[in-house]
Design an enzyme around this catalytic site. Structure first.
Site, PDB file in Angstrom:
ATOM      1  N   ASP A  79       7.488   4.224 -10.202  1.00 41.34           N
ATOM      2  CA  ASP A  79       8.277   4.058  -9.090  1.00 41.34           C
ATOM      3  C   ASP A  79       9.842   3.967  -9.482  1.00 41.34           C
ATOM      4  O   ASP A  79      10.389   2.908  -9.812  1.00 41.34           O
ATOM      5  CB  ASP A  79       8.036   2.666  -8.346  1.00 41.34           C
ATOM      6  CG  ASP A  79       6.971   3.000  -7.503  1.00 41.34           C
ATOM      7  OD1 ASP A  79       6.351   4.408  -7.476  1.00 41.34           O
ATOM      8  OD2 ASP A  79       6.832   2.161  -6.405  1.00 41.34           O
TER       9      ASP A  79
ATOM     10  N   ARG B 197      -1.433  -0.801  -9.828  1.00 41.83           N
ATOM     11  CA  ARG B 197      -0.448  -1.822 -10.118  1.00 41.83           C
ATOM     12  C   ARG B 197      -0.841  -3.061 -10.096  1.00 41.83           C
ATOM     13  O   ARG B 197      -2.068  -3.322  -9.693  1.00 41.83           O
ATOM     14  CB  ARG B 197       0.470  -1.678  -8.964  1.00 41.83           C
ATOM     15  CG  ARG B 197       0.947  -0.162  -8.710  1.00 41.83           C
ATOM     16  CD  ARG B 197       0.955  -0.086  -7.127  1.00 41.83           C
ATOM     17  NE  ARG B 197       1.074   1.453  -6.781  1.00 41.83           N
ATOM     18  CZ  ARG B 197       2.068   2.089  -6.666  1.00 41.83           C
ATOM     19  NH1 ARG B 197       3.257   1.337  -6.680  1.00 41.83           N
ATOM     20  NH2 ARG B 197       2.215   3.516  -6.444  1.00 41.83           N
TER      21      ARG B 197
ATOM     22  N   GLY C  58       0.739  -1.119  -0.068  1.00 42.05           N
ATOM     23  CA  GLY C  58      -0.145  -0.126   0.151  1.00 42.05           C
ATOM     24  C   GLY C  58       0.812   1.200   0.097  1.00 42.05           C
ATOM     25  O   GLY C  58       2.133   1.192   0.227  1.00 42.05           O
TER      26      GLY C  58
ATOM     27  N   GLY D  51       2.645   3.427   1.448  1.00 40.19           N
ATOM     28  CA  GLY D  51       3.226   4.111   2.771  1.00 40.19           C
ATOM     29  C   GLY D  51       3.695   5.206   2.898  1.00 40.19           C
ATOM     30  O   GLY D  51       4.073   6.014   4.087  1.00 40.19           O
ATOM     31  N   ARG D  52       3.882   6.036   1.653  1.00 34.73           N
ATOM     32  CA  ARG D  52       4.744   7.316   2.073  1.00 34.73           C
ATOM     33  C   ARG D  52       4.013   8.158   0.772  1.00 34.73           C
ATOM     34  O   ARG D  52       4.802   9.234   0.217  1.00 34.73           O
ATOM     35  CB  ARG D  52       6.160   7.297   1.693  1.00 34.73           C
ATOM     36  CG  ARG D  52       6.438   6.428   0.460  1.00 34.73           C
ATOM     37  CD  ARG D  52       7.983   6.822   0.237  1.00 34.73           C
ATOM     38  NE  ARG D  52       8.408   5.828  -0.880  1.00 34.73           N
ATOM     39  CZ  ARG D  52       9.743   5.507  -1.337  1.00 34.73           C
ATOM     40  NH1 ARG D  52      10.616   6.447  -0.910  1.00 34.73           N
ATOM     41  NH2 ARG D  52      10.108   4.533  -1.996  1.00 34.73           N
TER      42      ARG D  52
ATOM     43  N   ASP E  76       4.326  -4.655  -7.610  1.00 35.03           N
ATOM     44  CA  ASP E  76       3.732  -3.527  -6.891  1.00 35.03           C
ATOM     45  C   ASP E  76       4.311  -2.219  -7.888  1.00 35.03           C
ATOM     46  O   ASP E  76       3.833  -1.124  -7.644  1.00 35.03           O
ATOM     47  CB  ASP E  76       4.039  -3.236  -5.654  1.00 35.03           C
ATOM     48  CG  ASP E  76       5.456  -3.538  -5.128  1.00 35.03           C
ATOM     49  OD1 ASP E  76       6.093  -4.426  -5.274  1.00 35.03           O
ATOM     50  OD2 ASP E  76       5.750  -2.300  -4.564  1.00 35.03           O
ATOM     51  N   ASN E  77       5.291  -2.400  -8.527  1.00 37.63           N
ATOM     52  CA  ASN E  77       6.011  -1.390  -9.243  1.00 37.63           C
ATOM     53  C   ASN E  77       5.743  -1.507 -10.906  1.00 37.63           C
ATOM     54  O   ASN E  77       6.461  -1.012 -11.576  1.00 37.63           O
ATOM     55  CB  ASN E  77       7.558  -1.173  -8.975  1.00 37.63           C
ATOM     56  CG  ASN E  77       7.719  -0.857  -7.494  1.00 37.63           C
ATOM     57  OD1 ASN E  77       6.902  -0.493  -7.101  1.00 37.63           O
ATOM     58  ND2 ASN E  77       9.022  -1.062  -7.102  1.00 37.63           N
TER      59      ASN E  77
ATOM     60  N   ASP F  70       8.627   6.191   7.889  1.00 29.65           N
ATOM     61  CA  ASP F  70       8.067   7.634   8.364  1.00 29.65           C
ATOM     62  C   ASP F  70       7.158   8.162   7.276  1.00 29.65           C
ATOM     63  O   ASP F  70       6.671   9.084   7.509  1.00 29.65           O
ATOM     64  CB  ASP F  70       9.406   8.311   8.513  1.00 29.65           C
ATOM     65  CG  ASP F  70      10.318   8.516   7.310  1.00 29.65           C
ATOM     66  OD1 ASP F  70       9.779   7.960   6.349  1.00 29.65           O
ATOM     67  OD2 ASP F  70      11.419   9.027   7.604  1.00 29.65           O
ATOM     68  N   GLY F  71       7.008   7.508   6.008  1.00 31.00           N
ATOM     69  CA  GLY F  71       6.247   8.153   5.217  1.00 31.00           C
ATOM     70  C   GLY F  71       6.811   9.451   4.324  1.00 31.00           C
ATOM     71  O   GLY F  71       5.754  10.153   3.903  1.00 31.00           O
TER      72      GLY F  71
HETATM   73  P1  AMP Z   1       8.922   0.979  -3.114  1.00 36.88           P
HETATM   74  O1  AMP Z   1      10.158   0.445  -2.753  1.00 36.88           O
HETATM   75  O2  AMP Z   1       9.068   2.350  -3.366  1.00 36.88           O
HETATM   76  O3  AMP Z   1       8.403   0.329  -4.345  1.00 36.88           O
HETATM   77  O4  AMP Z   1       7.967   0.807  -1.799  1.00 36.88           O
HETATM   78  C1  AMP Z   1       7.559  -0.414  -1.347  1.00 36.88           C
HETATM   79  C2  AMP Z   1       6.695  -0.345  -0.009  1.00 36.88           C
HETATM   80  O5  AMP Z   1       7.166   0.299   0.912  1.00 36.88           O
HETATM   81  C3  AMP Z   1       5.545   0.630  -0.419  1.00 36.88           C
HETATM   82  O6  AMP Z   1       4.441   0.041   0.310  1.00 36.88           O
HETATM   83  C4  AMP Z   1       5.921   1.878   0.083  1.00 36.88           C
HETATM   84  O7  AMP Z   1       4.669   2.536   0.419  1.00 36.88           O
HETATM   85  C5  AMP Z   1       6.578   1.410   1.271  1.00 36.88           C
HETATM   86  N1  AMP Z   1       7.710   2.457   1.639  1.00 36.88           N
HETATM   87  C6  AMP Z   1       8.762   2.923   1.168  1.00 36.88           C
HETATM   88  N2  AMP Z   1       9.530   3.898   1.698  1.00 36.88           N
HETATM   89  C7  AMP Z   1       8.652   4.333   2.738  1.00 36.88           C
HETATM   90  C8  AMP Z   1       8.714   5.165   3.917  1.00 36.88           C
HETATM   91  N3  AMP Z   1       9.786   6.086   3.840  1.00 36.88           N
HETATM   92  N4  AMP Z   1       7.781   5.217   4.833  1.00 36.88           N
HETATM   93  C9  AMP Z   1       6.848   4.347   4.982  1.00 36.88           C
HETATM   94  N5  AMP Z   1       6.481   3.477   3.804  1.00 36.88           N
HETATM   95  C10 AMP Z   1       7.574   3.359   2.810  1.00 36.88           C
HETATM   96 MG    MG Z   2       6.427   1.112  -5.252  1.00 34.54          MG
END
Ligand code: AMP
Ligand code: MG
Length: 492
Positions: A260, A181, A88, A90-91, A250-251, A123-124
């Protein structure tokens, strides 16, 4: 005057299980460091109003524009082959959707705007470096003509984010034709929520594949459509030397856009095994593996759709397999046609495939720069006197000579003039790509000296990748040995 966002939200009207309603977390001192004015206009937004203290507050998530219905989208995904039932946003927070001047619905999303129910231990937030990287590479991809999410703005938050060390925080405003996605489908499929899968599929058909609604079997047509766009997308990546780096499900965007930008990178010298991402230890997402991985991801997508394809599972699997089998031909056709265009062929003949492959093999054996080889080949097509520039890219220049003789024999059989050939090649072989060492230099200047001039200049150069731009000739050059960037990192 307040900034008006002409929102027409549709995803937020789907069932509550599709997302979590959440507002961005305000930040202390937002400062707009980049606004994409042409993109703002296309989205029906007033760039002058956005380029203001109020605009900065909106683009940092401190102030909600009227009509926004902010949500974090639910999704799951296979990360490096391992299934995670809940990821989901997350940020990232979707502010809403607007219809752009081309009539296309676009998501406007803030990335790095604070925690959501999907943040888990994160931390979002986002750090400035990855935000600049995504801004540069996504806009470069758009200028190259490759389907991609776009970057509308980058804002510094005035707060630091804690990574290995404290880093300046930033928010990117990302624009996408949607953020749905493969992993979004997986989220519902993993819960056995077939109605959820169906609602999502219907939403996607209406939004991205309207012609599938007219087909005899719309969900079959949807699977075919998604496969066709992914096959075309990955072929385009290979043709410019792009390595996504984290092709997790998810990407993988259902609309067929590149999405992404994490540890992504363009390769300098041609090597099919190239990997930049620090976390891709096995080379799962290496340059030449990308078509295979795309098919793997699409197979996961097809699995989600099985209950919609036929009542009996065995029957559904057989049909899904038949459609998935089409990927390989679609990819190969797009890739080979692209390669023929790169070497200036107007027609397709037996023997073309080995001809280009032999060039690629010679490039690999001789550490020839991928982008420059093809760019200089444009000039060589005009006049063999221009061979020197290509030759010197090869460790052993005679490897090129042998190939060039065969190439000229082949092109001589076509009626087009050398001028026509050169013009056609210039339109597909860019001079400028976002080279890693340039991106690193831009990030370094921004982070250490608060100097965004190099960022602006790089963006300007990359906005016209197919033009010569003699004033910026240096930007076309590969890194010196001491400038080489061997590893890239995720934004997290
Ligand atoms: P990504 O590596 O960008 O494809 O992210 C994979 C998952 O990790 C996704 O669910 C993102 O929302 C979550 N995520 C990545 N970085 C953060 C962050 N700094 N804080 C919270 N969730 C994160
Ligand atoms: Mg992603």
């Amino acid at each position: 005057m307040t900034v008006h966002f002409p929102f027409q939200n549709s995803y937020a009207a789907l069932p509550a299980s599709f997302f979590a309603r959440v507002t961005p977390t305000p930040v202390i001192a937002p400062r707009l460091i980049k606004l994409n004015r042409p993109l703002a206009l296309r989205l029906g937004l007033d760039p002058d109003l956005l380029d203001s203290p109020e605009g900065a507050e909106i683009l940092a998530g401190k102030l909600l524009p009227e009509g926004a219905d902010p949500i974090a989208m639910a999704y799951a995904g296979h990360q490096f082959g391992h299934f995670v039932p809940q990821l989901g946003d997350g940020r990232a927070i979707l502010l809403g959707e607007v219809i752009d001047t081309d009539g296309v619905r676009r998501d406007i999303q803030l990335k790095g705007s604070g925690p959501t129910p999907f943040s888990r231990r994160g931390d979002g937030r986002a750090a400035l470096g990855p935000v600049l990287r995504e801004y540069i590479v996504s806009e470069a991809m758009a200028a190259l003509g490759i389907p991609t999410t776009r970057s509308l703005a980058a804002v510094i938050t005035g707060e630091s984010v804690m990574r290995e060390t404290p880093l300046p925080g930033a928010v990117l405003t990302r624009v996408a034709s949607s953020h749905i996605r493969v992993g979004t489908f997986q989220y519902f499929a993993a819960r056995g929520d077939t109605e959820g899968v169906r609602r999502l599929a219907d939403h996607v058909i209406a939004r991205h594949y309207p012609q599938a609604a007219q087909a005899d079997r719309p969900y079959h047509a949807l699977l075919e459509g998604v496969i066709a766009r992914q096959a075309d997308l990955v072929a385009r990546w290979l043709l410019v030397g792009f390595i996504h780096g984290v092709m997790n499900t998810d990407n993988t965007s259902i609309s067929g856009e590149t999405i992404d930008y994490g540890p992504c990178a363009f390769m300098d010298h041609y090597d099919p095994a190239t990997v930049f991402s620090s976390i891709d230890e096995s080379g799962r997402y290496a340059y030449a593996n990308q078509p295979r991985i795309a098919l793997w991801n699409l197979t996961r997508f097809a699995e989600c759709l099985l209950p919609l394809l036929a009542d009996e599972q065995e029957h559904a699997i057989a049909e899904a397999q038949e459609i998935l089998a089409g990927f390989s031909e679609k990819f190969t056709t797009a890739y080979q046609a692209g390669l023929r265009r790169k070497i200036g062929l107007f027609t397709s003949r037996d023997g073309d495939e080995p001809l280009v492959q032999d060039l690629l093999d010679a490039m690999a054996q001789n550490q020839a720069d991928f982008t420059l080889t093809f760019r200089h080949l444009n000039e060589a097509a005009l006049d063999p006197a221009n061979d020197t520039a290509v030759r010197q890219l090869f460790a052993d220049p005679t490897a090129y000579d042998a190939w060039a003789a065969r190439w000229r024999e082949r092109t001589a059989g076509e009626p087009q003039s050398a001028d026509e050939r050169q013009a056609a090649m210039r339109a597909v072989n860019p001079a400028f790509i976002p080279r890693n060492h340039r991106i690193e230099a831009v990030i370094e200047a921004a982070m250490n000296r608060d100097d965004f001039a190099p960022f602006e200049e790089l963006l300007t150069v990359l906005s016209k990748p197919y033009e010569d731009q003699p004033d910026f000739a240096d930007y076309a050059q590969p890194p010196q040995p001491d400038q080489r960037v061997l590893q890239t990192f995720c934004g997290t």
